[in-house]
Write a protein that holds these residues in place. Sequence first.
Motif, short mmCIF file in Angstrom:
data_model
loop_
_atom_site.label_atom_id
_atom_site.label_comp_id
_atom_site.label_asym_id
_atom_site.label_seq_id
_atom_site.Cartn_x
_atom_site.Cartn_y
_atom_site.Cartn_z
N GLN A 6 0.84 -1.19 0.00
CA GLN A 6 0.00 0.00 0.00
C GLN A 6 0.88 1.25 0.00
N ASN A 7 0.49 2.24 -0.75
CA ASN A 7 1.21 3.50 -0.80
C ASN A 7 0.59 4.46 0.22
N TYR A 8 1.39 4.94 1.15
CA TYR A 8 0.90 5.85 2.19
C TYR A 8 1.43 7.27 1.98
N ASN A 9 1.78 7.63 0.76
CA ASN A 9 2.21 8.99 0.44
C ASN A 9 0.99 9.77 -0.03
N GLU A 40 -3.53 6.72 19.88
CA GLU A 40 -4.13 7.70 18.99
C GLU A 40 -3.42 9.05 19.12
N LEU A 41 -3.13 9.45 20.36
CA LEU A 41 -2.43 10.72 20.57
C LEU A 41 -1.06 10.72 19.91
N LYS A 42 -0.35 9.62 20.05
CA LYS A 42 0.97 9.51 19.44
C LYS A 42 0.88 9.61 17.91
N ALA A 43 -0.08 8.90 17.32
CA ALA A 43 -0.26 8.92 15.87
C ALA A 43 -0.68 10.32 15.39
N PHE A 44 -1.62 10.94 16.10
CA PHE A 44 -2.12 12.25 15.67
C PHE A 44 -1.05 13.33 15.81
N ASN A 45 -0.26 13.27 16.87
CA ASN A 45 0.84 14.24 17.01
C ASN A 45 1.87 14.06 15.90
N SER A 46 2.14 12.82 15.55
CA SER A 46 3.07 12.54 14.45
C SER A 46 2.55 13.09 13.12
N ILE A 47 1.25 12.89 12.87
CA ILE A 47 0.64 13.41 11.64
C ILE A 47 0.71 14.93 11.61
N PHE A 60 2.60 8.79 5.51
CA PHE A 60 2.06 8.25 6.75
C PHE A 60 2.53 6.83 6.94
N THR A 61 2.50 6.39 8.20
CA THR A 61 2.67 4.96 8.46
C THR A 61 1.29 4.32 8.34
N LYS A 62 1.26 3.00 8.31
CA LYS A 62 -0.03 2.30 8.19
C LYS A 62 -0.91 2.61 9.40
N ASP A 63 -0.31 2.64 10.58
CA ASP A 63 -1.04 2.92 11.81
C ASP A 63 -1.65 4.32 11.79
N GLU A 64 -0.87 5.31 11.36
CA GLU A 64 -1.37 6.69 11.30
C GLU A 64 -2.54 6.80 10.32
N LYS A 65 -2.39 6.18 9.18
CA LYS A 65 -3.45 6.23 8.16
C LYS A 65 -4.72 5.56 8.68
N THR A 66 -4.56 4.41 9.34
CA THR A 66 -5.70 3.67 9.86
C THR A 66 -6.44 4.46 10.93
N LYS A 67 -5.69 5.03 11.86
CA LYS A 67 -6.31 5.79 12.94
C LYS A 67 -7.00 7.06 12.44
N LEU A 68 -6.37 7.76 11.51
CA LEU A 68 -6.97 8.97 10.95
C LEU A 68 -8.22 8.64 10.15
N THR A 69 -8.16 7.59 9.35
CA THR A 69 -9.33 7.18 8.56
C THR A 69 -10.49 6.80 9.47
N LEU A 105 -12.11 12.19 2.82
CA LEU A 105 -12.08 10.73 2.98
C LEU A 105 -12.16 10.03 1.63
N ASP A 106 -13.06 10.47 0.76
CA ASP A 106 -13.23 9.83 -0.55
C ASP A 106 -12.01 10.03 -1.44
N ASN A 107 -11.43 11.22 -1.45
CA ASN A 107 -10.34 11.51 -2.37
C ASN A 107 -9.01 10.89 -1.95
N HIS A 108 -8.78 10.73 -0.66
CA HIS A 108 -7.45 10.31 -0.21
C HIS A 108 -7.41 8.97 0.52
N PHE A 109 -8.45 8.63 1.27
CA PHE A 109 -8.31 7.50 2.18
C PHE A 109 -9.18 6.29 1.84
N ARG A 110 -10.00 6.37 0.82
CA ARG A 110 -10.80 5.21 0.43
C ARG A 110 -10.23 4.62 -0.83
N GLY A 111 -10.38 3.31 -0.94
CA GLY A 111 -10.01 2.64 -2.18
C GLY A 111 -8.64 2.16 -2.16
#
Length: 111
Positions: A6-9, A40-47, A60-69, A105-111
Motif C-alpha cells: 500500500q502507498n501511504y504517500n 491515537e495521541l501519538k499517531a495524531f501528534n506525528s501526523i 504516513f505509516t499504516k497505523d497513522e493512516k488507519t487511525k486517521l481514517t 475521505l473519498d479523495n485520499h483515504f478510500r479505495g
Amino acid sequence: MKKLFQNYNYQFNKNEKKLISSFLKQSIKQMEGNKQFFAELKAFNSILDKLSSGEETVKFTKDEKTKLTFQLKQNIDYIKKEMNKSWFIKKWMMKSLFNQYSNLLDNHFRG
C-alpha cells in the motif's frame, strides 16, 4: 484482489492540510487526559508534525493512516446523525463541514 503493498504517500492541498490539522488538534484536545487513547495521541501528534513540516508529499505509516481514517469516518457519521435530527439552520451550517470531511475521505483515504 487486495494490493500487496500500500502507498501511504499523500499530497494534500492547502485547505485539506488546514482541515486535517484543525481536526487533529481538536481530537488531541479531547483525548489528552485519557491514558486509554495513548496510541491515537501519538499517531495524531506525528501526523500534525508531518503536516506542519511544509513538505509537499506527506508519508504516513499504516497505523497513522488507519487511525486517521477511522476517526474521520466516526466524525462523518456523527455529523450525519446530528444533521438528520437538527433544524434547517444547523443542518445548513453542518453541511459544509460534512462535505469537506466526506471529500477528504473519498479523495485520499478510500479505495
